[in-house]
Design an enzyme around this catalytic site. Structure first.
Site, PDB file in Angstrom:
ATOM      1  CG  HIS A 187     110.692 -50.738 -27.373  1.00  0.00           C
ATOM      2  ND1 HIS A 187     111.272 -50.692 -25.953  1.00  0.00           N
ATOM      3  CD2 HIS A 187     109.653 -51.660 -27.151  1.00  0.00           C
ATOM      4  CE1 HIS A 187     110.970 -51.636 -25.449  1.00  0.00           C
ATOM      5  NE2 HIS A 187     110.053 -52.354 -26.084  1.00  0.00           N
ATOM      6  CB  CYS A 236     107.934 -51.357 -23.783  1.00  0.00           C
ATOM      7  SG  CYS A 236     107.140 -52.795 -24.501  1.00  0.00           S
TER       8      CYS A 236
END
Length: 458
Positions: free
Chosen positions: A404, A307
């Protein structure tokens, strides 16, 4: 009746106790206001604190927005406020507290009779009139309160009595019991202090939880980062400011890797893999990496960026609205991948699935613009919606993507093994949470008077 789990300080074990009660008594988790950079999406694309999602999974239900009506995320120049799962802006502390009354009117309609409501970090005299997580709840709903005392840091009984005296007299009677956490030793030695606190406050002693070398549940507070894993492969996670969603790395707990959180470049000397984790403020995180002297060390090592970490591996990051960094700016990334990151007004919040089974969740504003780089996966589903979004990149021993929690997924495990020789044996995130919470519930039954707790909760 709902019950409140409170404490005199942060990191005392409220989340652990709340999880155990939710699991044992089949109640519903809730925290009115949580400040955390570790968050998780609901299936309808709302953002709540990770620990409330964890507690929902522990009960065997889906996380929902009302379980954490207010999530506060420290941002560049203030606090990002997430209200019932939706970002409503970045505010100063004063601006936020001026909005509390308006926010409360919707929240109060969601207080459920079967809720275990986790309070905030402590009971402070300067916030008594602004406290939605304990004082307002007790005043308006007359709810019972259990205090969790962290005896490992000392002063547990006197701080409990201080909290009792700090609260308005009208609600002190709602403090019904206390649990001692992180205790090591002979319980008999506590008896004089237990009796003293019971007599001073009218609270009942419910028992203690022993000290654990490692927390029994996945933690959400950056105070709790610690080395773990027994494997031979050394993995270093860069612990920069605004590091987010670090609890996804608990997947390594069952692997051939050893995990440590890195704050100095010298700690990278023997590291086999560097992980650049998520970040709520990529600019500040990049400044920290630069000022600390990490950049050249990172270039020489195998790297996984997730991310915000993936975004930092790009060439340019464009924050046209100032939502990421707090002010409008463009800045150069590490230049590992030939991509640009453009921060949009709209935030992507979703449980996400990809074509190569790198599955997990997304919480980001940064959108990836591919220049002379090829994506490695396609995100095919976000929440209930089918999508077609390219993501990720790979170059030699450098890998990055936006999802994630993927280290618990089949695709994430496959990439780790193929590129870095790391074999993760963890189950899915939901299954690991179920196993952890069951072990915790069994420990809780052994040390805590659950019958007395039930009487308080009636």
């Amino acid at each position: 009746m709902a019950i409140i789990i409170a404490s005199t300080m942060s990191d005392s074990g409220k989340s652990t106790v709340t999880t155990a009660i939710v699991k044992l008594l089949g109640l519903t988790p809730m925290k009115i206001q949580n400040m955390s950079l570790n968050s998780f999406p609901t299936m309808d694309n709302g953002e709540i604190a990770f620990i409330q999602a964890y507690q929902a999974f522990a009960k065997g239900i889906e996380p929902e927005r009302y379980m954490n009506p207010i999530l506060l995320k420290p941002a560049g120049k203030g606090i990002e406020v997430i209200y019932f799962g939706t970002p409503i802006g970045v505010y100063s502390a004063e601006e936020y507290y001026n909005k509390i009354e308006k926010l409360w009117w919707k929240i109060k309609d969601y207080i459920r009779r079967d809720a275990v409501i986790e309070s905030a970090g402590g009971i402070e005299p300067n916030f008594i009139d602004k406290d939605l997580t304990l004082v307002r709840l007790v005043k308006e709903f007359n709810l019972p309160v259990i205090l969790v005392l962290d005896i490992d840091r000392g002063g547990a009984f006197t701080s409990a009595y201080g909290a009792y005296l700090t609260l308005p007299e009208s609600i002190r009677k709602n403090l019904k019991g206390f649990i001692i956490n992180k205790f090591r030793g002979d319980e008999k030695l506590l008896n004089p202090a237990i009796k003293w606190l019971e007599e001073k406050t009218g609270m009942k002693y419910l028992g203690y939880l022993p000290y654990f070398d490692e927390p029994p549940i996945m933690q959400e507070d950056s105070m709790n980062i610690f080395e773990f894993g027994e494997g031979d492969i050394e993995v270093g996670i860069l612990a920069y400011p605004y590091m987010s969603n670090f609890n996804e790395f608990y997947a390594f707990n069952k692997s051939n890797a050893h995990i440590k959180f890195i704050k100095k470049p010298s700690q990278l000397s023997k590291v086999d893999l560097v992980i650049i984790p998520g970040s709520r403020n990529t600019f500040e995180s990049l400044v920290w990496l630069t000022e600390k002297g990490f950049i050249e060390h990172i270039r020489k090592k195998p790297v996984l960026g997730i991310c915000g970490g993936f975004q930092l591996m790009g060439k340019k990051l464009i924050d046209a609205y100032g939502y990421e960094s707090g002010s409008i700016k463009e800045y150069q990334g590490l230049g590992i991948f030939d991509i640009e990151v453009i921060y949009d007004k709209d935030k992507i919040i979703s449980r996400s699935w990809s074509d190569i089974k790198v599955n997990g969740y997304e919480i980001r504003r940064g959108k990836i613009k591919y220049l002379n780089e090829k994506p490695i996966l396609t995100i095919t589903k976000r929440g209930y919606k089918e999508v077609n979004v390219y993501d990720g990149a790979i170059k030699d021993d450098k890998l990055g993507y936006s999802i994630h929690g993927s280290l618990f997924s089949d695709g994430g495990k496959k990439l780790l093994y193929e590129l870095y020789g790391i074999k993760v044996n963890s189950k899915s995130l939901e299954e690991e949470i179920k196993d952890q919470s069951e072990r915790l519930a069994n420990i809780f039954k052994r040390y805590i008077d659950v019958d007395l707790l039930n009487q308080i909760n009636i």
